[in-house]
Design an enzyme around this catalytic site. Structure first.
Site, PDB file in Angstrom:
ATOM      1  N   TYR A   1     -16.178  -3.080   6.302  1.00 54.90           N
ATOM      2  CA  TYR A   1     -14.750  -2.794   6.512  1.00 54.90           C
ATOM      3  C   TYR A   1     -14.311  -3.236   7.900  1.00 54.90           C
ATOM      4  CZ  TYR A   1     -10.520   0.157   6.853  1.00 54.90           C
ATOM      5  OH  TYR A   1      -9.233   0.628   7.010  1.00 54.90           O
TER       6      TYR A   1
ATOM      7  N   GLY B   1       0.828  -1.204   0.000  1.00 56.34           N
ATOM      8  CA  GLY B   1       0.000   0.000   0.000  1.00 56.34           C
ATOM      9  C   GLY B   1       0.859   1.250   0.000  1.00 56.34           C
TER      10      GLY B   1
ATOM     11  N   PRO C   1      -5.312   2.428  14.479  1.00 59.77           N
ATOM     12  CA  PRO C   1      -5.192   3.888  14.544  1.00 59.77           C
ATOM     13  C   PRO C   1      -6.540   4.592  14.633  1.00 59.77           C
ATOM     14  CG  PRO C   1      -4.787   3.121  12.299  1.00 59.77           C
ATOM     15  CD  PRO C   1      -5.071   1.906  13.121  1.00 59.77           C
TER      16      PRO C   1
ATOM     17  N   GLY D   1      -0.569   4.842  -0.765  1.00 59.52           N
ATOM     18  CA  GLY D   1      -1.693   5.370   0.016  1.00 59.52           C
ATOM     19  C   GLY D   1      -1.263   6.330   1.104  1.00 59.52           C
TER      20      GLY D   1
ATOM     21  N   GLY E   1       0.902   4.136   3.732  1.00 62.67           N
ATOM     22  CA  GLY E   1       2.101   3.547   3.126  1.00 62.67           C
ATOM     23  C   GLY E   1       3.114   4.597   2.700  1.00 62.67           C
TER      24      GLY E   1
HETATM   25  O1  GFB Z   1     -14.566  10.626   8.190  1.00 62.94           O
HETATM   26  P1  GFB Z   1     -15.885   9.990   7.925  1.00 62.94           P
HETATM   27  O2  GFB Z   1     -16.318   9.840   6.496  1.00 62.94           O
HETATM   28  O3  GFB Z   1     -15.915   8.526   8.528  1.00 62.94           O
HETATM   29  O4  GFB Z   1     -17.052  10.835   8.693  1.00 62.94           O
HETATM   30  P2  GFB Z   1     -16.230   7.923   9.985  1.00 62.94           P
HETATM   31  C1  GFB Z   1     -16.815  11.376   9.958  1.00 62.94           C
HETATM   32  C2  GFB Z   1     -17.996  12.279  10.321  1.00 62.94           C
HETATM   33  O5  GFB Z   1     -17.933  13.458   9.500  1.00 62.94           O
HETATM   34  C3  GFB Z   1     -19.381  11.655  10.045  1.00 62.94           C
HETATM   35  C4  GFB Z   1     -19.224  13.732   8.969  1.00 62.94           C
HETATM   36  O6  GFB Z   1     -20.246  12.034  11.094  1.00 62.94           O
HETATM   37  C5  GFB Z   1     -19.795  12.332   8.754  1.00 62.94           C
HETATM   38  O7  GFB Z   1     -21.204  12.412   8.591  1.00 62.94           O
HETATM   39  N1  GFB Z   1     -19.091  14.540   7.746  1.00 62.94           N
HETATM   40  C6  GFB Z   1     -19.584  15.797   7.595  1.00 62.94           C
HETATM   41  C7  GFB Z   1     -18.494  14.178   6.602  1.00 62.94           C
HETATM   42  N2  GFB Z   1     -19.314  16.266   6.350  1.00 62.94           N
HETATM   43  C8  GFB Z   1     -18.630  15.253   5.710  1.00 62.94           C
HETATM   44  C9  GFB Z   1     -18.087  15.159   4.400  1.00 62.94           C
HETATM   45  O8  GFB Z   1     -18.179  16.076   3.563  1.00 62.94           O
HETATM   46  N3  GFB Z   1     -17.431  13.999   4.101  1.00 62.94           N
HETATM   47  C10 GFB Z   1     -17.320  12.973   4.997  1.00 62.94           C
HETATM   48  N4  GFB Z   1     -16.639  11.861   4.637  1.00 62.94           N
HETATM   49  N5  GFB Z   1     -17.848  13.026   6.266  1.00 62.94           N
HETATM   50  C11 GFB Z   1     -14.682   6.030   9.178  1.00 62.94           C
HETATM   51  C12 GFB Z   1     -14.855   4.798   8.325  1.00 62.94           C
HETATM   52  O9  GFB Z   1     -15.949   6.397   9.693  1.00 62.94           O
HETATM   53  O10 GFB Z   1     -13.832   5.783  10.280  1.00 62.94           O
HETATM   54  C13 GFB Z   1     -13.514   4.351   7.832  1.00 62.94           C
HETATM   55  O11 GFB Z   1     -15.721   5.099   7.243  1.00 62.94           O
HETATM   56  C14 GFB Z   1     -12.522   4.261   8.960  1.00 62.94           C
HETATM   57  O12 GFB Z   1     -13.654   3.136   7.208  1.00 62.94           O
HETATM   58  C15 GFB Z   1     -12.522   5.466   9.852  1.00 62.94           C
HETATM   59  O13 GFB Z   1     -12.822   3.143   9.720  1.00 62.94           O
HETATM   60  C16 GFB Z   1     -11.656   5.249  11.076  1.00 62.94           C
HETATM   61  O14 GFB Z   1     -15.255   8.434  10.968  1.00 62.94           O
HETATM   62  O15 GFB Z   1     -17.679   8.058  10.283  1.00 62.94           O
END
Ligand code: GFB
Length: 309
Positions: free
Chosen positions: A137, A11, A164, A14, A17
């Protein structure tokens, strides 16, 4: 790890990585191999077998994975469970067959229950239901963690699984529908600023909190653990920096210099209401995070401007 021993970073392009490789080179490790993804599909067992037969690495950082934010995870659980199970199963098994000196498996904070005591300790794993938006996931990563434990018990594989907190930093995935919140909001706010759009849509209601760890702090921790730690169980790597998504969005808005308004689209999921991990295990080992969040966020925004805008 000695400087002449061969290190495989799966990876390598990424977020994680590429940071591990930067850090290894800074420390003088230059015997680093990685798979050129265009030639090597890590989901294909035969191709992974051939790669290990040819390269025979001494140490392996398993940072290759199909990774995404809440939206991509929610809409593609089958891809997330299949791709990650195949990638990790192939590499963990080859590490055993080739008697690799040490394997480090990258998991994620989302392996822990949706709702549990905070800060989350390693032993809270599998004590309550998972967050539905990233269950595919999370289950794959839990399977990888358990596979490392079982290979250690049955075959003596020297494997360590690390979990992490939410990561951010250079080389992240900035596609709004695919990536995590920090890169997603950075891109959306720059796009709105450039196009002079009055509103940027954020997802959920802004109430959830997340703990954010800069990827360079993670790389530092991974190399520290690769050199100093052989515990059989998994270990959390957190920053102890927790922030609400609303305050995060305001910080990004300020640093990007976007002057429009933020609209909170509550038809989009919040996901886990709160996630902050207990990192006392790794702190006791002598490691600690160094990147202050405000500095890390500014550095990430600068990287985006210099490389993606
Ligand atoms: O970072 P995120 O997509 O993943 O979303 P998770 C974190 C929070 O940010 C959620 C809000 O409550 C989303 O609804 N949010 C607000 C947004 N605006 C946005 C936006 O424009 N984009 C995104 N992406 N979020 C992840 C997992 O969950 O946690 C991964 O999906 C990984 O696989 C990671 O495990 C540690 O934190 O909710």
């Amino acid at each position: 790890m000695n400087k002449d021993e061969k290190i495989y970073v799966a990876g390598h392009k990424g977020l994680v990585g590429s940071s591990v490789i930067r850090k290894l080179k800074l420390l003088g490790y230059n015997n680093i191999v990685f798979d050129e993804k265009k030639y090597l599909d890590l989901r294909d067992q035969t191709q992974v077998k051939t790669f290990f037969w040819e390269e025979k690495p001494d140490y392996v950082f398993l940072a290759a994975a199909k990774v995404g934010g809440i939206n991509w995870n929610k809409t593609n659980p089958a891809e997330f469970i299949y791709d990650n199970l195949m990638i990790q199963s192939n590499i963990i098994n080859e590490c055993h067959l080739h008697d690799v000196k040490k394997l480090m498996f990258l998991g994620s904070a989302c392996i822990y229950p949706k709702v549990t005591q905070m800060p989350i300790k390693e032993e809270y794993l599998l004590t309550a239901p998972l967050e539905p938006t990233n269950e595919g996931y999370a289950l794959a990563k839990i399977a990888g963690l358990k596979m490392c434990d079982f290979y250690k018990k049955q075959y003596g594989l020297n494997a360590l699984s690390v979990m992490p907190a939410n990561l951010y930093g250079p080389n992240d995935n900035f596609k709004p529908e695919h990536g995590h919140v920090i890169p997603g909001l950075i891109k959306k706010m720059f796009d709105a600023k450039i196009k002079n759009e009055p509103i940027v849509t954020c997802w959920g209601d802004g109430s959830p909190t997340r703990e954010f760890l800069h990827v360079d702090d993670l790389a530092d921790a991974l190399i520290f653990l690769m050199q100093n730690h052989n515990d059989s169980n998994h270990i959390n790597i957190g920053s102890n920096f927790e922030i609400t998504i609303k305050n995060l969005a305001e910080m990004i808005k300020e640093y990007v210099g976007y002057e429009g308004d933020l609209f909170w689209d509550t038809t989009r999921p919040n996901g886990t209401p709160r996630r902050v991990m207990d990192n006392s295990k790794i702190i006791k080992l002598g490691w600690e995070p160094k990147v202050q969040f405000a500095d890390g966020l500014k550095q990430t925004i600068k990287w985006y401007v210099d490389n993606k805008l």
